[in-house]
Design a protein around this motif. Structure first.
Motif, PDB file in Angstrom:
ATOM      1  N   GLY A 267      25.230 -84.711  -5.059  1.00  0.00           N
ATOM      2  CA  GLY A 267      26.560 -84.834  -4.283  1.00  0.00           C
ATOM      3  C   GLY A 267      27.437 -83.903  -4.425  1.00  0.00           C
ATOM      4  O   GLY A 267      27.118 -82.899  -5.191  1.00  0.00           O
ATOM      5  N   PRO A 268      28.539 -83.863  -3.775  1.00  0.00           N
ATOM      6  CA  PRO A 268      29.665 -82.751  -3.709  1.00  0.00           C
ATOM      7  C   PRO A 268      30.315 -82.596  -5.082  1.00  0.00           C
ATOM      8  O   PRO A 268      30.683 -81.487  -5.236  1.00  0.00           O
ATOM      9  CB  PRO A 268      30.567 -83.300  -2.866  1.00  0.00           C
ATOM     10  N   HIS A 269      30.424 -83.669  -5.898  1.00  0.00           N
ATOM     11  CA  HIS A 269      31.275 -83.531  -7.292  1.00  0.00           C
ATOM     12  C   HIS A 269      30.443 -82.590  -8.132  1.00  0.00           C
ATOM     13  O   HIS A 269      31.269 -82.118  -9.141  1.00  0.00           O
ATOM     14  CB  HIS A 269      31.493 -84.811  -7.604  1.00  0.00           C
ATOM     15  N   ALA A 270      29.057 -82.731  -8.035  1.00  0.00           N
ATOM     16  CA  ALA A 270      28.438 -81.705  -9.000  1.00  0.00           C
ATOM     17  C   ALA A 270      28.619 -80.394  -9.167  1.00  0.00           C
ATOM     18  O   ALA A 270      28.503 -79.523  -9.917  1.00  0.00           O
ATOM     19  CB  ALA A 270      26.938 -82.182  -8.935  1.00  0.00           C
TER      20      ALA A 270
ATOM     21  N   SER B 162      32.519 -79.396 -13.625  1.00  0.00           N
ATOM     22  CA  SER B 162      32.304 -80.099 -12.489  1.00  0.00           C
ATOM     23  C   SER B 162      33.058 -81.546 -12.409  1.00  0.00           C
ATOM     24  O   SER B 162      33.524 -81.540 -13.450  1.00  0.00           O
ATOM     25  CB  SER B 162      30.927 -80.239 -12.290  1.00  0.00           C
ATOM     26  N   VAL B 163      33.264 -81.899 -11.259  1.00  0.00           N
ATOM     27  CA  VAL B 163      33.730 -83.612 -11.302  1.00  0.00           C
ATOM     28  C   VAL B 163      32.575 -84.543 -11.855  1.00  0.00           C
ATOM     29  O   VAL B 163      31.727 -84.730 -11.009  1.00  0.00           O
ATOM     30  CB  VAL B 163      34.320 -83.857 -10.067  1.00  0.00           C
TER      31      VAL B 163
ATOM     32  N   ALA C  88      28.451 -93.436  -3.703  1.00  0.00           N
ATOM     33  CA  ALA C  88      27.751 -94.670  -4.178  1.00  0.00           C
ATOM     34  C   ALA C  88      26.558 -94.459  -5.266  1.00  0.00           C
ATOM     35  O   ALA C  88      25.661 -93.734  -4.772  1.00  0.00           O
ATOM     36  CB  ALA C  88      27.755 -95.542  -3.368  1.00  0.00           C
ATOM     37  N   HIS C  89      26.623 -94.891  -6.414  1.00  0.00           N
ATOM     38  CA  HIS C  89      25.580 -94.956  -7.094  1.00  0.00           C
ATOM     39  C   HIS C  89      25.611 -96.132  -8.085  1.00  0.00           C
ATOM     40  O   HIS C  89      25.526 -96.051  -9.519  1.00  0.00           O
ATOM     41  CB  HIS C  89      25.476 -93.501  -8.064  1.00  0.00           C
ATOM     42  N   PRO C  90      25.304 -97.401  -7.504  1.00  0.00           N
ATOM     43  CA  PRO C  90      25.375 -98.546  -8.215  1.00  0.00           C
ATOM     44  C   PRO C  90      24.028 -98.835  -9.201  1.00  0.00           C
ATOM     45  O   PRO C  90      23.250 -98.356  -8.750  1.00  0.00           O
ATOM     46  CB  PRO C  90      25.353 -99.506  -7.033  1.00  0.00           C
TER      47      PRO C  90
END
Length: 189
Positions: free
Chosen positions: A50-53, A117-118, A183-185
């Motif tokens: 994802g974008p946060h990494a 990173s986030v 989402a990563h539930p």
């Protein structure tokens, strides 16, 4: 005199044990240990794609350089506190991402790279107090409230700390829509 000394020791011990230990950042690689397998939801892999990494890397782009110049920043975007507060994990804290770490301290260098990173803890809270499998199982079973160990519940405020009109690249933010994008539930039992 001996009684006074013993009393002093008891008082110091009580004060030390009464102080709450505050959570420290440990880095997303610690989360990967338990949150990478498909049977538990593969959360780490989803985050990694994802974008946060890659949030710190975006600050090194030509677009970010132009934004930094337009904002009048005196340092590059990837070194500016105004930008780092939302593009790394734990900025501004002793255990969070640092601009400079001792290059001879391999453990600190590795941890700092993991905070660049986030990461998981940007949203879920500093993990030193809840990172153990035993504690996570107890949280999942409802035996412990995650909040007592620094594990935060995700809500709109979690995201709008960064995704807000103060950001020079702000776009309208609809939590209900955007949270689904990252989402990563955990799977239902």
């Amino acid at each position: 005199m001996r009684k006074l000394f013993v009393l002093f020791l008891l008082l110091v011990t009580a004060v030390v044990f009464a102080q709450e230990k505050s959570a420290e950042y440990v880095g997303s690689k610690k989360c990967k240990i338990c949150h990478s397998k498909a049977e538990v939801g593969g959360q780490y892999g989803i985050w990694e794609k994802g974008p946060h990494a890659s949030s710190l890397e975006t600050l090194k782009s030509d677009a970010s350089k132009a934004i930094a110049k337009k904002m009048g920043l005196k340092v590059p975007a990837d070194q500016a506190p105004e930008c780092l507060s939302c593009h790394v994990t734990g900025w501004g804290t002793a255990s969070g991402y640092q601009l400079k770490v001792d290059p001879l301290d391999k453990k600190a260098v590795k941890k700092n790279a993991d905070l660049a990173s986030v990461g998981c803890e940007s949203c879920h809270g500093a993990g030193s107090l809840y990172k153990s499998k035993k504690k996570m199982i107890s949280i999942s079973a409802g035996e412990i409230k995650g909040e007592t160990l620094g594990l935060t519940s995700i809500n709109a405020k979690t995201c709008t700390v960064c995704h807000n009109s103060d950001s020079p690249t702000y776009k309208a933010f609809d939590f209900a829509v955007r949270v689904k994008e990252v989402a990563h539930p955990a799977p239902k039992k």
